[in-house]
Enzyme design. Structure first.
Site, mmCIF file in Angstrom:
data_model
loop_
_atom_site.group_PDB
_atom_site.id
_atom_site.type_symbol
_atom_site.label_atom_id
_atom_site.label_comp_id
_atom_site.label_asym_id
_atom_site.label_seq_id
_atom_site.Cartn_x
_atom_site.Cartn_y
_atom_site.Cartn_z
ATOM 1 N N ARG A 32 0.787 -1.215 0.000
ATOM 2 C CA ARG A 32 0.000 0.000 0.000
ATOM 3 C C ARG A 32 0.829 1.281 0.000
ATOM 4 N NH1 ARG A 32 -4.582 0.349 4.500
ATOM 5 N NH2 ARG A 32 -4.931 -1.707 3.582
ATOM 6 N N HIS A 78 -8.011 -4.183 -7.521
ATOM 7 C CA HIS A 78 -7.718 -3.479 -6.263
ATOM 8 C C HIS A 78 -8.988 -3.385 -5.412
ATOM 9 C CE1 HIS A 78 -4.848 -1.050 -4.010
ATOM 10 N NE2 HIS A 78 -5.778 -0.118 -3.815
ATOM 11 N N TYR A 122 -18.103 12.722 -13.937
ATOM 12 C CA TYR A 122 -18.013 13.888 -14.818
ATOM 13 C C TYR A 122 -16.677 13.973 -15.553
ATOM 14 C CZ TYR A 122 -21.995 15.459 -12.031
ATOM 15 O OH TYR A 122 -23.208 15.545 -11.399
#
Length: 739
Positions: A32, A78, A122
């Site tokens: 990570r 993931h 968007y």
């Protein structure tokens, strides 16, 4: 029940917690938070790149919604939250966060003012050329693949990394018990360091750092560290870089000018920087600055308007560097996963070396993969050539035999692949021209195979090939391109420019008042020192002086300790102020004996009631802390009661016994600390008053009807430590010159 009991085990809670926490910590570190030294990516970034590649979002194709990309990433590779994945994706698209963006974003991806990106439904994205170079070779068996979390697909363990992404884009991350913080660098300079290391594998860090130079931040700015500091940072893998905003002045005519800040330090949010400056301006902490305006569009343009035309722009910017994020520090911590996947802090040479080892390994795997493809193709081509040489017999076997494949393999000694390829050959390929093309291709592949076999067996040639690839990458993304030009400049380590207090505080006249009970306050302007100031009940005036807000106020207690207070920190207003003990560490039983404005060119005479004293120079009066500075040592029953500026060459001292002595000031020693020397000798009693004066002017005292001055000093003139003579006729009965 018995089966359940058989499964129960006794364990030590501490040991079990340690094991599980260690597993969690290692998962956080490896999977990570820390980047891989080979490709500079964390798993989330690697999976983002790979998912976008699988969606064919290369620079030549159109954009796709970020929501589609995030969905594929969390669904296939993931298994984490969509907001975390989208946040990582947004950062890779921000040209003010990443030196060489990996994602080409379309839509609102945030800005340097700290505004967030639009929702992923968007915005749209695709990969950049830099990202494609990072993944070049995935189809050529350049790296290992591993199963995804659900086992339904596979993903690359590491990227081939044609570009040195770790140093070019840097990395940040916080793991369990460790962190990483690597600044971005210029690809051309990193390439130069890599090429030098290939030629000189046993070199020191210094020549590498001279080629690497230092960080190259996407927001520009100026690094003001010396080369020795930068070199030490890279040697240790830890350290810090000082980054300053870049500015220039614009002439407005008639002697007027304005300062324009065009670049700010990396990771500084512009809107918060401006808010901080505006706050300091409102609180009158920036007296050189009159106004600040943000005229930024796509570029940064912060306009600073000085107070007047006489303000030194360098001094104004020095204020801002000290008080705001116009100067910031980037803390270097090159903590990465090495070639063995072990987290450790690496030097710059180790980072470059491990990247080169990775590139060499990738080249070897790609070469072997290409060689296997060539061998397979040559096998087919040789089958085709046999077929052309025996075309009529091949056609007969295909037409007449029930098992043409087996017959061909037996008769012409063909392999299974060759026979299958001949059977699948189209009739249109039986032209003479195709036979010539096959012969030419066969010859070319034979030549290439020889070259590849040499490359596999000769490590020196592989390093030359790696160097060629690095040079090609440098040419593609180097300083000749708009993306590759260096943005961060270097400057000499700045000298410590002393910004006077006048530059930090608005200079205003004030009256400082200290009461008998130890309450201190100030009034704006110069008040009449004989005014009847208001105090609390049972309190009265002790000292009142005129000062400026930029002055230092010096306080002397009765035990010989000096204290310093900044005038602008003294509370003002209509109240009674605050206890002076809140500003200085004055002992409970000690009292203030003197208060005056510090003069850096003035010496002072301090004396105790027992008649001892000495001269203190200006270098020893100011205290650096609230604990004060002890200068005069006195006995338990002795108190320091005088501190007079040495303005004159004679000293007049009178005791309670009304004996007056005049002597030259040069007889009093200048000391840094001590008990001092005897100024006047007493059989009984103590000092009553002291006056320092010029010999030609004489000493003065109050007398009925006015002030009297004695210029004829012969009666009282003597030497230090003598008894003296009776005071002149008419001298005040309280044995004070003026009090």
């Amino acid at each position: 029940m018995a089966e359940t009991e058989a499964k129960i085990r006794d364990v030590q809670l501490g040991e079990e917690l340690s094991k599980r926490y260690l597993s969690y910590a290692m998962s956080t570190i490896v999977s990570r938070s820390l980047p891989d030294v080979r490709d500079g990516l964390k798993p989330v970034h690697r999976r983002l790149m790979y998912a976008m590649r699988q969606l064919h979002l290369d620079p030549k194709n159109g954009y796709k919604k970020c929501a589609r990309v995030v969905g594929d990433v969390i669904g296939k590779y993931h298994p984490h939250g969509d907001s975390a994945v989208y946040g990582a994706m947004v950062r890779l698209a921000q040209d003010f966060s990443v030196r060489y963006p990996l994602v080409d974003g379309q839509g609102n991806f945030g800005n340097i003012d700290g505004d967030g990106a639009a929702a992923m439904r968007y915005t749209e994205a695709r990969l950049t050329e830099f990202a494609m170079s990072l993944m070049e070779g995935l189809n050529d068996d350049a790296v290992d693949f591993a199963d995804t979390y659900d086992g339904e697909d596979s993903e690359p363990v590491v990227m081939p990394a044609m570009v040195p992404n770790l140093l070019c884009n840097g990395s940040m991350g916080i793991a369990v018990g460790m962190a990483t913080n690597i600044p971005p660098h210029n690809l051309s300079e990193v390439s130069d360091a890599l090429l030098y290391l290939i030629e000189n594998p046993d070199c020191d860090d210094e020549p590498l750092v001279r080629r690497l130079k230092g960080p190259d931040f996407p927001t520009g700015g100026t690094i003001v560290d010396s080369f020795d500091t930068i070199l030490n940072n890279y040697k240790q893998g830890k350290g810090s870089f000082r980054i300053r905003a870049k500015w220039t002045t614009e002439d407005l005519g008639h002697g007027q000018y304005q300062i324009v800040v065009t670049e700010i330090p990396y990771q500084v949010i512009k809107s918060k920087l401006i808010e901080k400056i505006a706050e300091l301006l409102l609180n009158k902490k920036l007296p050189f600055l009159n106004d600040i305006r943000d005229e930024s569009a796509q570029d940064v343009r912060i306009v600073l308007e000085p107070k007047n035309r006489t303000v030194d722009p360098v001094m104004l910017m020095e204020q801002l560097y000290r008080q705001t994020d116009m100067e910031a520090k980037f803390n270097l911590n090159m903590n990465v996963l090495d070639l063995d996947g072990v987290p450790r802090v690496m030097s710059i040479k180790e980072v470059l070396h491990d990247y080169l080892v990775h590139r060499n390994a990738v080249l070897l795997r790609k070469t072997k993969f290409r060689l296997s493809k060539i061998n397979a193709r040559l096998e087919i081509l040789e089958g085709y050539l046999i077929a052309y040489l025996n075309l009529d017999e091949i056609i007969r076997i295909i037409r007449e035999e029930n098992e043409p494949k087996a017959v061909m393999m037996q008769e012409f000694k063909l392999t299974d692949n060759q026979a299958e390829a001949i059977l699948n050959m189209k009739l249109r390929n039986l032209r003479k021209l195709d036979e010539e093309e096959i012969n030419a291709e066969h010859a070319d592949l034979l030549t290439e195979r020889v070259e590849l076999e040499i490359l596999i067996n000769d490590e020196q040639k592989r390093w030359l090939k790696v160097a060629e690839e690095i040079k090609a990458t440098k040419e593609k993304f180097g300083k000749k391109t708009a993306l590759g030009r260096r943005r961060t400049e270097f400057a000499e380590a700045p000298a410590d420019i002393e910004v006077p207090l006048e530059a930090m505080v608005e200079k205003e006249p004030i009256t400082v008042i200290l009461s008998q009970k130890g309450w201190i306050r100030c009034l704006k302007g110069y008040a009449d020192l004989n005014e009847d100031f208001k105090f609390k009940d049972d309190d009265s005036l002790l000292f009142a002086i005129h000062a400026q807000t930029t002055d230092k106020i010096v306080l002397l207690d009765n035990k010989g300790k000096f204290f310093s207070v900044s005038a602008h920190e003294i509370p003002s207003g209509r109240g009674f102020g605050q206890p002076v003990r809140l500003m200085i560490d004055l002992a409970n039983n000690d009292q203030i004996s003197a208060m005056f404005v510090y003069d850096k060119e003035q010496k002072y005479l301090i004396a105790s009631d027992k008649g001892y004293g000495f001269i203190v120079d200006e270098n020893h009066i100011l205290a650096q802390t609230r604990n004060g500075r002890k200068l005069m040592n006195v006995a338990d029953d002795e108190n320091v009661i005088f501190c007079l500026p040495m303005i004159g060459d004679y000293v007049a001292i009178v005791g309670e016994n009304r004996k007056l002595l005049v002597f030259k000031a040069e007889e009093i020693p200048t000391m840094a600390r001590g008990h001092g020397v005897l100024l006047q000798k007493y059989k009984d009693g103590a000092i009553s008053d002291i006056q320092v004066f010029k010999g030609e002017d004489g000493f003065s005292y109050n007398r009925a009807g006015g002030v009297s001055t004695e210029k004829d000093l012969i009666t009282w003139l003597g030497h230090r430590a003598q008894v003296g003579k009776l005071v002149p006729f008419g001298f005040p009965r309280n044995s004070k010159f003026f009090k």
